[in-house]
Scaffold this motif. Structure first.
Motif, PDB file in Angstrom:
ATOM      1  N   THR A 337       0.840  -1.204   0.000  1.00 51.56           N
ATOM      2  CA  THR A 337       0.000   0.000   0.000  1.00 51.56           C
ATOM      3  C   THR A 337       0.871   1.247   0.000  1.00 51.56           C
ATOM      4  O   THR A 337       2.065   1.200   0.303  1.00 51.56           O
ATOM      5  CB  THR A 337      -0.917   0.072   1.239  1.00 51.56           C
ATOM      6  N   ASN A 338       0.223   2.368  -0.290  1.00 47.31           N
ATOM      7  CA  ASN A 338       0.860   3.647  -0.028  1.00 47.31           C
ATOM      8  C   ASN A 338       0.432   4.112   1.368  1.00 47.31           C
ATOM      9  O   ASN A 338      -0.219   3.368   2.103  1.00 47.31           O
ATOM     10  CB  ASN A 338       0.516   4.676  -1.110  1.00 47.31           C
ATOM     11  N   GLN A 339       0.741   5.326   1.732  1.00 48.80           N
ATOM     12  CA  GLN A 339       0.432   5.794   3.083  1.00 48.80           C
ATOM     13  C   GLN A 339      -1.052   6.048   3.300  1.00 48.80           C
ATOM     14  O   GLN A 339      -1.508   6.194   4.443  1.00 48.80           O
ATOM     15  CB  GLN A 339       1.235   7.050   3.387  1.00 48.80           C
ATOM     16  N   LEU A 340      -1.823   6.072   2.225  1.00 47.14           N
ATOM     17  CA  LEU A 340      -3.269   6.242   2.331  1.00 47.14           C
ATOM     18  C   LEU A 340      -3.992   4.904   2.404  1.00 47.14           C
ATOM     19  O   LEU A 340      -5.220   4.868   2.463  1.00 47.14           O
ATOM     20  CB  LEU A 340      -3.796   7.052   1.144  1.00 47.14           C
ATOM     21  N   GLY A 341      -3.249   3.805   2.363  1.00 47.03           N
ATOM     22  CA  GLY A 341      -3.865   2.485   2.420  1.00 47.03           C
ATOM     23  C   GLY A 341      -4.309   1.963   1.074  1.00 47.03           C
ATOM     24  O   GLY A 341      -4.911   0.883   0.998  1.00 47.03           O
ATOM     25  N   GLU A 342      -4.017   2.670  -0.005  1.00 45.98           N
ATOM     26  CA  GLU A 342      -4.420   2.213  -1.333  1.00 45.98           C
ATOM     27  C   GLU A 342      -3.515   1.080  -1.790  1.00 45.98           C
ATOM     28  O   GLU A 342      -2.295   1.172  -1.709  1.00 45.98           O
ATOM     29  CB  GLU A 342      -4.343   3.360  -2.342  1.00 45.98           C
TER      30      GLU A 342
END
Length: 527
Positions: A337-342
């Motif tokens: 994921t990225n830091q946004l949880g995507e």
């Protein structure tokens, strides 16, 4: 058919934190295969790490996190964790959460392994997770539907986007839920091992779901083994928190030898991978290892949960010796994921232990896990609240394939898998052992199972297939990383100087790594 704006798979702290932030704006449903308390968050003893004291600061917390993670961490993710953490903790306190404090109202801060400051907040002594989860549930009463005993057996994917889930209840009845946003918060994979601090239900289901759906996975070889599980007569009774060593307890052999003396500058509070390997080395020689707690005053009052564990194991605390052994504790790798949880699959997100945004690197710093769940769930919530509801395009689910219906699947049992992982993919690994594990796993029918087969399979078969898939992914990743670092220790490859540790590389279209080569990849080290 049910339609929900947001589906959260899991019931731990990350799931509840996200639900609490979204509930007034989105239609939220939580799905969990067990009951709501069957998660690792409820079992968390140690506490939450955050630089909340005047003598501490986020830079020190970041440095400790990076050091424990063997400098493999995503620096920006670590910075976000340690900078946002203290304010989010204060927000919880303002909402009514009570951490342990002195008569003047100051936090009673503990110290744990690899921390250079006392920055661990506790609640209820050593029952932080339980207190925190009860607090979060109280915020969600009558606001969120929590469906217990509802196992997500597959993710719905249409035109390259996740649009919901297929579930099965305990009677095997199937349901379909559609959602604009589907979030994995399923926890780690500790139940793949014989000795673990994890709930018995936490066996990597989220990793298998993401893998089948085509999402990318990263750093799966990094598994942290907690040094001190209460272990006696070949039975594990639970976790003995690192906070016990933070209060001065010393690891000793039966003859009184201090096993960490001279091994590491922090001795008993060295990073967990270092301590776990040292304990295992003595156990492999036939020696018993104990925590000497004779120097801790009022142990029963400070550690009521551990006291209960000792009582259940018939250990007399008057002798001040708690028998311990390492056990699978935390998975640093997970769904990328990225830091946004995507994730790499639109519509699918991951938070908590199942996710891998690089914040923990090769080895998680003690008590950063609850903080991770709070910080990155809040970031995902902020992101989702900015998204406009897109109209979902439902589609007719394709007819199941006949492969699973027409053939008898050959599958092992969970106990055999646990023994395999413990023996060959545990605290220490090597090429021959990992190859043996890989070949053993590939004897079974799981690599060709796909979403079209799922409707023909029982809940038990799906559970074993998920376990097989996770074991195979971990083994394959461990074979690919030809170095020792953090939670991945290869006895055939020594540690390197940290200045020579390179960045990860991406292996694509490698059939040894993934069967869906056009859809996904696994990130591994460059060796």
């Amino acid at each position: 058919m049910n339609k929900e704006n947001v589906i959260i798979i899991g019931s731990g702290l990350a799931a509840l934190t996200l639900a609490n932030r979204l509930v007034n704006f989105k239609n939220v449903i939580l799905l969990t295969k067990g009951n709501r308390d069957q998660n690792n968050s409820c079992k968390a003893q140690g506490g939450i790490a955050a630089a909340v004291s005047k003598s501490d600061n986020w830079k020190s917390h970041m440095a400790d996190t990076m050091t424990a993670g063997c400098q493999y961490n995503n620096k920006q993710a670590v910075r976000v964790l340690v900078q946002k953490g203290p304010n989010l903790i204060r927000d919880l306190v303002e909402q009514g959460l009570e951490f342990d404090h002195d008569a003047q109202g100051n936090f009673l801060l503990g110290r744990e392994g690899a921390h250079h400051e006392r920055r661990i907040l506790h609640a209820g002594g050593d029952a932080t997770g339980k207190v925190l989860m009860e607090f979060m549930h109280a915020q969600l009463v009558d606001k969120v539907a929590i469906k217990e005993g509802e196992t997500v057996i597959d993710l719905l994917v249409n035109n390259g986007r996740c649009i919901g889930v297929i579930t099965s209840n305990q009677e095997g009845e199937r349901s379909t839920y559609y959602a604009q946003h589907t979030i994995l918060a399923t926890g780690g994979c500790g139940a793949l091992y014989q000795v673990t601090s994890n709930d018995s239900s936490v066996a990597g289901d989220g990793l298998a779901l993401a893998y089948r759906a085509g999402a990318s996975l990263s750093d799966l070889e990094f598994i942290q083994f907690h040094p001190t599980m209460l272990y006696i007569n070949n039975q594990c009774y639970g976790l003995v928190s690192e906070a016990v060593r933070g209060e001065g307890a010393i690891l000793k052999t039966g003859n009184g030898h201090n096993i960490m003396k001279g091994v590491h500058v922090l001795e008993d509070l060295a990073p967990r991978d270092v301590v776990a390997r040292e304990i295992q080395k003595h156990i492999s020689k036939g020696e018993n290892v104990y925590l000497d707690i004779s120097m801790i005053v009022n142990f029963e009052e400070k550690f009521p949960t551990i006291t209960q564990l000792c009582e259940s194991a018939n250990i007399d605390l008057a002798e001040a010796k708690i028998p311990v052994a390492p056990g699978a504790h935390f998975h640093m790798g997970g769904v990328k994921t990225n830091q946004l949880g995507e994730t790499t699959l639109p519509g699918l997100y991951a938070i908590g232990e199942v996710a891998c945004n690089g914040v923990h690197g090769a080895n998680r710093l003690a008590s950063n896990s609850l903080l991770e769940g709070i910080v990155f769930s809040n970031l995902l919530a902020e992101h989702l609240l900015t998204q406009t509801n897109a109209q979902l395009v439902r589609f007719k689910i394709k007819d199941p394939s006949t492969s699973a219906k027409n053939k008898q699947l050959v599958l092992p049992n969970a106990s055999d898998l646990k023994k395999l992982m413990t023996d060959y993919v545990g605290i220490e690994r090597n090429q021959s052992g990992l190859m043996h594990a890989k070949q053993w796993l590939e004897k079974y029918d799981f690599l060709d199972v796909n979403s079209l087969d799922i409707p023909y399979l029982t809940n038990e078969e799906i559970g074993i297939i998920n376990r097989l898939t996770c074991c195979w992914l971990i083994v394959t990743s461990a074979l690919s990383r030809t170095e020792s670092r953090g939670g991945h220790f290869r006895s055939d490859f020594p540690y390197r100087d940290s200045s020579r540790w390179g960045d990860q590389q991406i292996i694509r279209n490698n059939k040894e790594v993934t069967r869906f080569e056009e859809m996904k990849y696994i990130e591994v080290g460059n060796g």
